[in-house]
Design a protein around this motif. Sequence first.
Motif: not given
Lengths: 873, 151
Positions: A643-660
């Motif tokens: 969903n468009q509304d969920d896109l930022p949330q997934f961006e955040a998850i991807l970012k976190r996955a990249g870090e940890v």
Amino acid sequence: MDRSLFGFIIRYSKRDQLMIVPLVVLSMVVYYASLDLPKTIINEAIQGARFKDADTASFFGLQLGRIEYLLALSMVFLALIVLNGWLKFRINTMKGWMGERMLRRLRYALYDYILRFPLAKFRRVKAAEMATMIKDEVEPLGGFIGEALITPLFLGGQALTAMFFILYQHWVLGLIALAVVGIQAVVIPKLRKRLLVLGRERQLTARALAGRIAETVDGAAEIHANATSNYERAEISARLGKIFRIRFEFYQRKFLIKFLNNFLSQVTPFLFYTVGGYLVIMGRLDIGALVAVIAAYKDLPTPVKELIDWDQQRLDVEVKYQQVVEQFADEQVAPPEFQAPADMPQLARGGKLRASNLSLADESGTRVDNVSFEAGIDQHVAVVGRPGSGASELTQLIARLVPPTGGSLELAGIDLKRAPESVTGRCIGYVGSPAYLFPARVRDNVLYGLKHRPVRAAPSAEGERAAFDVREAERTGNSTLDISAEWIDYEAAGCSGPEDIEKRIVELLQVVDLEETIFELGLRSRAQKHAGKDVAEQLLAARESMRQRLEKLGIKDWVEHWHPSHYNRNATLAENLLFGTPVGRTFDVDNLAANSYMRRVLRETALDELLLRTGHKVAETMVELFSGLPPGHEFFGQYSFINQDDLPQFEAILKRAGEVGLKQLSEAERNSLVGLTFPLSAARHRLGLIDENFEARVLEARRHFAETLPEELHGAVEFFDPAGYNSAATLQDNILFGKIVTGQAGAVERITQLVRELADELGLRTMVVRNGLDFQVGVGGARLTQPDRQKVAIVRALLKRPVLLVLEQAAAVLDAASQARVVDGVLKERKGQAVVWALSREEFAQRFHVVLVMERGRLVEKGAFAELKRKTG
Amino acid sequence: MSLEQEVELIRQFPIFAKIQPAMQKLLCFSSERLTFAPGQVIVKAGDIGDAAFIVIEGEVEISVPTPSGPIVVNTAGRNAIIGEIAIFGDVPRTATATAKSAVETLKISKELFTKIIRENPDAALELIRILAARLANTTAQLSRTVSGTKS
């Protein structure tokens, strides 16, 4: 209906009320005794007044020592308490029953009014407000009616008994008690007056709120079309604000009164201790009497307060009752006899439909003006005229939906003006525009016209339970007709029973050109639970034929069949994992990632890590593809997994996955990623994520899922079985038993066409159409198109074989070609039987024997179409 | 063929070569892969056009309907674009395209195609170039035909 609540109560519950009175009187006696006894216990047993001269005292002929005497008196006291409690229990239960009975009577009576309202009234009332009144507003009446007479009697008796007891012990204490009670009885009601006003306002605003919410629901399309949602928000906010202000003041007053009440009842013992104590010290009152007075007083404020409450409630519910009854009582309601079940009178053969000087006037003027005509009951009559010409009103008059204000109307010897509904409702069929469908199955809707009265008792109608139900219904003036009886009058439809009528319905579906639609619905719905074994067998045979047919046509790879040990690349991952049809919401694709059993299976087959990695890749792709799109772009709905509304949330998850790293993500984050993989279809999405290894792992999980599925989840999924029928899947899916391949041009059209041809060839058509009749039409028939709704309504009217069929613009919403088919079909079906049809297209009038031309409420011309044509050119 | 391969493929088209990689990917992802059997009609003259097709594999016959029956005017093969005129001209399909062999295509919807052209001047220029070339070709054909009938 009685205009005053007490009139209503006395009229219908006199006997019940009187039956409780002896119990109340008895409880007063017991109560007095339980007040008086402690005095004896204290003075004579504890203080030993009786034992001054003798060692024993006589107790009902027994000589008892002091201790035994005390015990005996205490036992009597205990017995009195128990007896008093039991009496109260009985009285309360009886009050409750009585109240519920009266409530049932009241609700039924109000509902009965709705059924008898003239149709014009429905233009003025709001459905939601009617519902709130019957459901919520009369609810407190039920509670009050139980209390209406008994409570003042009981509480008044109790207060008087206590008062009398205190006065009898000492007049000074009595006066104190009297004074306090007096203040309570005079001051508090004054304070409460405002509360009453507030309560009434609250009721009205709440009712209006219900009406307003219903308006929002009904007008949803207008709100969106006019972008007035914020206006509506402001509206509701203002209303809620008003309710809040009312309640705010209400509570402030309510708790002030409560405080006063509590204070008054607690200050009295203070007076008793000082004044009473003084009297005891001075020897003018014995200690036992003082203790008894204090105990008696403890019981005094409560009944007085409750009495005041009762009085307030009386005022309140009387107003409520009047308000509700005013809304319902209408001079114009049809008398009850008008709707009583009755036998159908014999109609005169070769009779006429005859109108003389028929008129209709309402608040906006004359609608139909002195219309006279005559037609045989074997003739077809067309009524033509522009909107407002009176053509529609005339048909409504003829259908006897609206009573004429003047003139007379006769159908085959029956005076339609006076005939009861049980007669008109059976000899006239009516289809309006738009016709209403009840939210039930198509079948229920077409059979609706045959349910005038029970024709056969239900097989299980005997027994104590049924007798109890009937007795209670009678006692409360409710209908005693059994809803579980057989109501469908097969005979009226000219059918011998359920089987026969099914055939008839299918015939009529063809008459109105609806059979194909119902067939289509039947294919796309699952078979009903009660579908027989033969349905399963037929579908399995069709599945086999379909397979052969595809092979013969050389397009067998256009459908990828379900195979227990193959991954279906045209199906989603969820479908491949379940390898079955979810039943209910448990294994719904949206819930799958969070489902604990599915998670266990994924963990045990170590698929969870693979899915997590896959989900991560899907998320990456989605974020890459879609984050550049402007907000609200249509591609989100069409193609994105996120969903468009969920896109930022997934961006955040991807970012976190990249870090940890993926492993360190929280459970919720992991579920979100895994959830992305379930709608993934290998053939459609071509993301290159589903390779052979992936498929093999999923197949392993599929097996594990089925093998270890706990007993309680067996009902939540129906597995695909190449040799078995799947009752959770649609008929079409059962025949196909696979997925139409994506990417084959024209495959969907070709295959669905093939399924239809095959169903016809194999003789499944009747079965499928019957299944379509089980389709739930939704609220107001919203799951059908408007033309189809009209067609269902026409079938409903045809099925009951009315003497006269009246149609008011019934097919006007159809396009010209289908309208022609429906008019022809209906007229052919009604050959030799009366039809009156208000038409929107004049050219159809040619098909009728008689044409009535209406203009400004007047019948300006009548005759055969050809004649009129000649005259007017 | 996976998404990555499709992206590789459309990169070979001058129209799509210069647009951003993310857009290329979106183009492939949101386009449908459609296979046509020999003899199946891909677009029909006179229909309303809602998509263009990129031929990935196979041979397509282009014909125009005439009163005396359809006349084959061209054939298209791998890497051809079919049906873009109807998208941009807002006219019905001008010709019929029929699969000669098994044909694999990528179906690009009108909205997507328009979006790409609108946002990428390079792609627009390329489209103009294609259309201009086609116009020149048609004009040449026409003048040949006219002079042919005169003689």
